[in-house]
Motif scaffolding. Structure first.
Motif, PDB file in Angstrom:
ATOM      1  N   VAL A   1      22.657   0.781 -49.488  1.00 36.23           N
ATOM      2  CA  VAL A   1      23.229   0.121 -50.655  1.00 36.23           C
ATOM      3  C   VAL A   1      24.873  -0.131 -50.322  1.00 36.23           C
ATOM      4  O   VAL A   1      25.369  -1.218 -50.735  1.00 36.23           O
TER       5      VAL A   1
ATOM      6  N   GLY B   1      26.532  -4.006 -50.515  1.00 40.57           N
ATOM      7  CA  GLY B   1      27.976  -4.022 -50.902  1.00 40.57           C
ATOM      8  C   GLY B   1      28.775  -3.379 -51.982  1.00 40.57           C
ATOM      9  O   GLY B   1      29.552  -3.619 -52.497  1.00 40.57           O
ATOM     10  N   GLY B   2      28.048  -2.200 -52.237  1.00 39.68           N
ATOM     11  CA  GLY B   2      28.626  -1.149 -53.152  1.00 39.68           C
ATOM     12  C   GLY B   2      29.712  -0.402 -52.651  1.00 39.68           C
ATOM     13  O   GLY B   2      29.942  -0.069 -51.423  1.00 39.68           O
TER      14      GLY B   2
ATOM     15  N   LEU C   1      32.428   5.086 -53.157  1.00 38.87           N
ATOM     16  CA  LEU C   1      32.582   5.965 -54.322  1.00 38.87           C
ATOM     17  C   LEU C   1      31.512   5.900 -55.240  1.00 38.87           C
ATOM     18  O   LEU C   1      31.108   6.947 -55.671  1.00 38.87           O
ATOM     19  N   ILE C   2      31.020   4.579 -55.634  1.00 36.82           N
ATOM     20  CA  ILE C   2      30.053   4.414 -56.474  1.00 36.82           C
ATOM     21  C   ILE C   2      28.716   4.698 -56.321  1.00 36.82           C
ATOM     22  O   ILE C   2      27.915   5.264 -57.039  1.00 36.82           O
ATOM     23  N   VAL C   3      28.501   4.197 -55.070  1.00 33.92           N
ATOM     24  CA  VAL C   3      26.975   4.318 -54.503  1.00 33.92           C
ATOM     25  C   VAL C   3      26.817   5.898 -54.498  1.00 33.92           C
ATOM     26  O   VAL C   3      25.703   6.442 -54.725  1.00 33.92           O
TER      27      VAL C   3
ATOM     28  N   LEU D   1      28.291   8.360 -55.872  1.00 32.38           N
ATOM     29  CA  LEU D   1      28.125   8.865 -57.235  1.00 32.38           C
ATOM     30  C   LEU D   1      26.878   8.895 -57.485  1.00 32.38           C
ATOM     31  O   LEU D   1      26.574   9.775 -58.468  1.00 32.38           O
ATOM     32  N   GLY D   2      26.382   7.708 -57.512  1.00 32.76           N
ATOM     33  CA  GLY D   2      24.747   7.461 -57.931  1.00 32.76           C
ATOM     34  C   GLY D   2      23.954   8.193 -57.141  1.00 32.76           C
ATOM     35  O   GLY D   2      23.198   9.069 -57.963  1.00 32.76           O
ATOM     36  N   THR D   3      23.997   8.418 -55.988  1.00 33.69           N
ATOM     37  CA  THR D   3      23.119   9.205 -55.308  1.00 33.69           C
ATOM     38  C   THR D   3      23.359  10.884 -55.492  1.00 33.69           C
ATOM     39  O   THR D   3      22.685  11.588 -55.376  1.00 33.69           O
TER      40      THR D   3
ATOM     41  N   GLY E   1      21.325   8.494 -61.983  1.00 34.52           N
ATOM     42  CA  GLY E   1      21.875   7.936 -60.655  1.00 34.52           C
ATOM     43  C   GLY E   1      20.970   6.469 -60.388  1.00 34.52           C
ATOM     44  O   GLY E   1      21.626   5.730 -59.672  1.00 34.52           O
TER      45      GLY E   1
ATOM     46  N   ILE F   1      22.977   3.694 -61.732  1.00 31.85           N
ATOM     47  CA  ILE F   1      24.092   3.212 -61.070  1.00 31.85           C
ATOM     48  C   ILE F   1      23.670   2.484 -59.806  1.00 31.85           C
ATOM     49  O   ILE F   1      24.214   1.214 -59.886  1.00 31.85           O
ATOM     50  N   LEU F   2      22.859   2.827 -59.028  1.00 28.63           N
ATOM     51  CA  LEU F   2      22.088   2.238 -58.000  1.00 28.63           C
ATOM     52  C   LEU F   2      21.647   0.837 -58.298  1.00 28.63           C
ATOM     53  O   LEU F   2      21.984  -0.219 -57.668  1.00 28.63           O
TER      54      LEU F   2
ATOM     55  N   ILE G   1      24.209  -1.618 -58.942  1.00 28.51           N
ATOM     56  CA  ILE G   1      24.951  -2.137 -57.680  1.00 28.51           C
ATOM     57  C   ILE G   1      24.079  -3.310 -56.598  1.00 28.51           C
ATOM     58  O   ILE G   1      24.274  -4.487 -56.771  1.00 28.51           O
TER      59      ILE G   1
ATOM     60  N   ARG H   1      24.276  -7.233 -56.675  1.00 24.31           N
ATOM     61  CA  ARG H   1      24.281  -8.058 -55.232  1.00 24.31           C
ATOM     62  C   ARG H   1      23.298  -9.098 -55.185  1.00 24.31           C
ATOM     63  O   ARG H   1      23.453 -10.286 -54.711  1.00 24.31           O
TER      64      ARG H   1
ATOM     65  N   LYS I   1      30.595 -11.663 -52.203  1.00 26.06           N
ATOM     66  CA  LYS I   1      30.314 -10.079 -51.973  1.00 26.06           C
ATOM     67  C   LYS I   1      31.259  -9.873 -50.646  1.00 26.06           C
ATOM     68  O   LYS I   1      32.019  -8.789 -50.890  1.00 26.06           O
TER      69      LYS I   1
ATOM     70  N   ARG J   1      34.407  -7.002 -51.266  1.00 26.74           N
ATOM     71  CA  ARG J   1      34.502  -5.813 -50.446  1.00 26.74           C
ATOM     72  C   ARG J   1      35.920  -5.681 -49.587  1.00 26.74           C
ATOM     73  O   ARG J   1      36.278  -4.739 -49.161  1.00 26.74           O
TER      74      ARG J   1
END
Lengths: 676, 315
Positions: free
Chosen positions: A110, A115-116, A119-121, A123-125, B292, B295-296, B299, B303, B311, B315
């Motif tokens: 991810v 391109g996450g 910190l957010i990615v 946080l999700g996992t 969770g 959130i994933l 993202i 994308r 993208k 970044r």
């Protein structure tokens, strides 16, 4: 300049560790011994593995918040494969490591492909991994009884002294050192951390390098999880709760730049050492557990601030840094000065509180029952399930009263959070300290029993209270009420309040809380056996948060309009649920549960909470201290049928259990008689 | 801007689907009383998320708000118990929050400690200090006029919602139309450029932390007045909830891009999940996993709906 600066901060850290050791050698009995040094190593391994894994991640300018949750997931996967799928232990371990790799690869995927921001990615996992672990086990499953060969990995000693997990840890440390400091990968990670676009233009495969560190991070977390399981002897979904923050603290304390680009494995190991020695030293010295957090944060901020200031000063001077050595020297001295000041301030607080503790105990000793005071003052250590839980706070009052009466020193300490490994660490510290008796309100029976057996082997009297360990791990169990007694009483109350039929819901503490799950089991059993017309519709968590219990109760009332009763079985949840019922204005929904009378008085009097079940917590604390003193002086020994427990009069002994009596049921009629 | 909008759009789609499922399986969810209750309960979290939006827009982060929240709640309770009139309790609680936020700000701006480190330390520091001080005891025996600020339940709930709405309105307006608001975007986009353009960057960084602290204080008070006792362990995990709300709402974690509307969306999604699961009869054990996954999912969706070029730039 930069290299010099880092060496400076590593010297400062080494100095800090020396200072900690010096202070604790003075304040903590047996702190300064080889056995304790190795114990510190053992305590640091799981955390250390995570810190090692996080160092390259942070150097590359990223972060991984999911490592603690990954430990929980891996523990569950491992337990499931071994116990339920009957895989051999080695195969189960291999699959667990694979699961760690896959979890790390998910982060990597991810972050690099989608391109996450890390910190957010993560946080999700962080939520996802823990959530899957809880979902798979329903929060309840506790895998234990692993074969001794596997447990050796976490509990055994090589050559009788060196903890068995040490070589593995050194191997990982060496691997990560090679990776970060002696390979092109490390150099690439630094470059990415400084400027990832620049690194890409310089021909570094940024995504592949990043994918490597996140995948490795998941893998290392899986290794840490296996060691953790072997160390505690049990695998549960709450393994490693909160470890990610402590691991990040160790890395950053070790001088790794949180924005990326700089960092070293040596620094991480030193940072880890500073934290673990501080935690162990505070426990062995019997200082309050809260100090660990306060001091760690003070040290963290001051070290970073000093490091930053010196870098800033050098950079602000001229574009060309002057390397004449004087500024370097000055900076180092100021670092040492401030660090010393922090430690000094810390020790002053500690010394002050210790003095205050001694003062508060002493007059009681002289005023106590003269002849009963033994020649040597006993040190009785008592541990609640969690410090700061109102239930245990009220137990403490009784414990201190009893300690004053018998003229013993009482150490009251325990975990400040839900991390199941904390109790083991505190007991280890008490063994090192050499207390006379240890009494524990056990959170995780299989996990804690191993270390309690060790305490018994060293001649320390071991009692359990509130919740029992495995019977061969303790001398006596001070039994206020069995889980079955609680379950039965609650089910009986539910039946009485609901008039024999209808729907009810349970609001519990955390979904993984072992004791609440035990009660729920007996509530269900009792309802199934005696009250077939009662129907348990659902169980919702409150995480021991009053406000969460409030919103859960509010939702429950809307979703299940026919529900007649909410049974809240965590102390803060009863007032939370009762307030929700009160605000809804519903007369047909009642609340009952397990809580403290003072907290629930307004609701019991208003008739919203029909009744609250609990035993006299002050008496429980009092009895625990009395019983542990008698276990030490031999009055309480196998075969005794009753003891004279001070103001409680004669207390009966049933086999190896000291029985306080039945739970009290507080109602409108009697609640004013109780104040706790 | 576009890339971040995409995340908000992805989340909005998810939210619409969730609401549609609810409308189909559990229409009771949309009862006025349920919406009101969810709003009242989550108003404090929204207020903190607003402050967090500003902090993240400025390129910083604050993980200590949960601990600040607990300290501010106990401060409010102790003041009210000591007989301080409620308006002053409100003022002093917000002040206590501002002081805690200001300490974070000072560490970040003048001592140069990265915000995640400074606030990580503050998180442990305030939580442990509070536990040491209260020993877990609740603040009980508050004056009768404390609950609902003396208004009575219906008006009290309304007052909480009005407070949250006012703060939200002010934020939306100020971030766009006040010089200080635009300075936050400038500092978060490119700190050095902002400094060269004459923006007092240190004052901005310090200011955002202080603002978040003050808002946390207000949120703590608004949360406390719903009850007649104050618990000392409140706010655990609040920092993650606030940060999640902000980033789900499409604000860039590296600063400079995003807005308060997105945060409102993010906070609404998070607020709805737990009650929605109860309404749909889904087991509570899966709640964290679902959070969770959202959130994933956001993202990944973002994308998928954005060009590769965007993208690389983001970044």
């Amino acid at each position: 300049m930069r290299v010099e600066n880092r060496a400076g901060s590593e010297r400062a850290l080494a100095f800090l560790i020396v200072l900690e050791v010096a202070v604790f050698a003075f304040t903590g009995p047996n702190f300064f011994s080889a056995a304790n040094a190795f114990e510190v190593v053992r305590l640091g391994v799981e955390l250390g593995l995570l810190a090692l894994a996080l160092t390259p991640v942070i150097v590359s300018g990223g972060i991984d918040l999911s490592v603690g949750s990954m430990m929980g997931l891996c523990a569950v996967v491992f337990g499931y494969l071994w116990r339920d799928l009957h895989l051999p232990i080695a195969a189960a371990a291999a699959c667990t490591l694979l699961a760690g790799l896959l979890g790390g690869a998910l982060n990597a995927l991810v972050i690099t492909r989608f391109g996450g921001a890390p910190l957010i990615v993560t946080l999700g996992t962080y939520s996802l991994f823990r959530g899957i672990a809880e979902g798979l086990t329903r929060g309840v499953d506790n895998f234990s009884q692993f074969p001794p060969g596997f447990l050796y990995l976490g509990q055994g000693y090589l050559g009788g002294l060196v903890p068995a997990q040490t070589p593995l840890f050194l191997l990982f440390a060496a691997f990560y050192w090679l990776l970060l400091h002696r390979s092109i990968y490390g150099r690439a990670l630094r470059a990415i951390g400084f400027a990832s676009d620049g690194a890409r233009w310089a021909g570094i495969p940024v995504n592949r390098r990043l994918a490597l560190v996140y995948t490795l991070s998941g893998f290392t977390a899986a290794v840490a999880s296996l060691i953790y399981v072997a160390h505690l002897g049990q695998a549960r979904s709450d393994a490693g709760t909160g470890y990610e923050l402590l691991a990040i603290t160790a890395v950053v304390l070790g001088g790794t730049e949180i924005m990326g680009g700089r960092g070293s494995i040596w620094g991480t190991l030193l940072g880890l050492g500073a934290i673990v020695v501080l935690q162990n030293g505070l426990r062995v010295s019997a200082f309050p557990a809260e100090l660990a957090g306060i001091l760690t944060s003070a040290i963290l901020v001051s070290t970073i601030a000093i490091g930053r200031r010196s870098v800033g000063r050098a950079a602000a001077g001229t574009a060309v840094t002057q390397e004449d050595g004087t500024e370097e020297e000055e900076m180092k001295n100021s670092q040492l000065a401030v660090l010393s000041a922090v430690i000094l301030a810390g020790s002053l607080i500690v010394a002050g509180s210790n003095w205050w503790l001694v003062q508060s105990v002493r007059p009681a000793a002289s005023g106590g029952a003269g002849s009963a005071v033994p020649a040597k003052r006993l040190t009785l250590a008592v541990m609640p399930k969690a410090k700061g839980d109102p239930y245990f706070v009220s137990c403490r009052a009784g414990a201190e009263e009893a300690a004053k009466q018998i003229g013993a020193d009482l150490i009251w300490d325990g975990p400040t959070d839900l991390d199941p490994a904390k109790q083991n660490e505190v007991v280890e510290a008490w063994i090192t300290r050499g207390v006379d008796a240890i009494s524990v309100a056990v959170v995780n029976a299989p996990g804690l029993s191993t270390v309690l057996r060790k305490a018994r082997a060293k001649g320390i009297k071991v009692l359990t209270w509130d919740a029992d360990a495995q019977p061969d791990a303790r001398d006596f169990f001070v039994n206020q009420a069995t889980p079955q007694g609680i379950g039965d009483t609650l089910a009986d109350e539910a039946n009485r309040i609901m008039g024999g039929e209808g729907d009810f819901a349970i609001i519990t503490g955390a979904l993984t809380a072992a004791n609440q799950n035990e009660w729920i089991k007996f509530i269900k059993a009792r309802v199934a056996a005696k009250y077939p017309k009662l129907n348990l519709i659902t169980i919702r968590p409150s995480d021991d948060d009053r406000n969460r219990a409030f919103s859960e109760a509010q939702t429950l009332m809307k979703v299940y309009p026919k529900m007649k009763l909410i049974m809240a079985i965590s102390a803060p949840a009863v007032p939370g649920a009762a307030e929700a019922v009160k605000q809804s204005g519903r007369q047909d929904v009642k609340v009952t549960g397990l809580s403290l009378p003072n907290m629930c008085k307004p609701y019991v009097k208003a008739g919203i909470a029909e009744s609250v079940v609990l035993w006299n917590t002050g008496n429980l604390g009092y009895l625990v201290v009395q019983a542990s003193k008698m276990a030490v002086d031999g009055t309480l020994r196998p075969g005794a049928t009753s003891i004279d427990a001070g103001r409680l009069g004669r207390i009966g002994i049933d086999g190896d259990q000291v029985v306080l009596g039945k739970p009290l049921v507080f109602t409108k009629a009697n609640i004013d008689q109780y104040d706790f | 801007m576009n890339a971040m909008r995409q995340r908000a759009v992805a989340i909005a789609i998810f939210w619409a689907v969730l609401l549609a499922v609810l409308a189909w399986r559990a229409p009771g969810f949309f009862a006025g009383s349920n919406i009101r209750d969810i709003a009242v309960i989550n108003a404090p979290a929204l207020i903190i998320a607003l402050g967090m939006t500003v902090v993240i827009l400025a390129g910083e982060i604050d993980v200590s708000v949960g601990s600040q929240f607990a300290v501010a709640s106990v401060v409010a309770g102790l003041l009210a118990k000591a007989g301080v009139p409620l308006p002053f309790v409100a003022l002093l609680t917000a002040g206590a929050g501002a002081v805690m936020g200001g300490i974070n700000g000072a560490l970040v701006t003048w001592l140069g400690v990265p915000s995640i480190v400074a606030t990580l330390a503050a998180m442990a520091f305030w939580r442990e200090l509070l536990r040491w001080f209260t020993q877990g005891a609740w603040v009980q025996g508050l004056p009768a006029g404390f609950q609902w600020m003396g208004f009575g339940q219906a008006q009290g709930e309304l007052a909480i919602l009005v407070c949250a709405a006012l703060l939200f309105g002010v934020m939306v307006w100020a971030l766009r139309n006040v010089q200080a608001g635009r300075a936050v975007y400038a500092v978060g986009s490119q700190r050095e450029s902002a400094r060269l353009a004459g923006i007092p960057v240190s004052a901005v960084s310090f200011g955002v932390f202080t603002l978040l602290g003050a808002l946390t204080g207000i949120a703590a008070l608004l949360d406390s007045v719903r009850f007649s006792e104050i618990q000392s362990g409140a706010g655990a995990g609040l920092e993650l909830k606030a940060i999640s709300a902000v980033v789900i709402g499409g604000t860039s974690i590296t600063g400079g891009r995003g807005n308060t509307w997105g945060t409102l969306l993010g906070a609404s999604v998070l607020a709805v999940i737990a009650p929605a699961l109860t309404f749909l009869g889904i087991n509570a054990f899966w709640e964290k996993a679902i959070q969770g996954a959202i959130i994933l999912g956001a993202i990944v969706l973002e994308r998928v709906t954005t060009s590769r070029k965007m993208k690389a730039h983001a970044r």
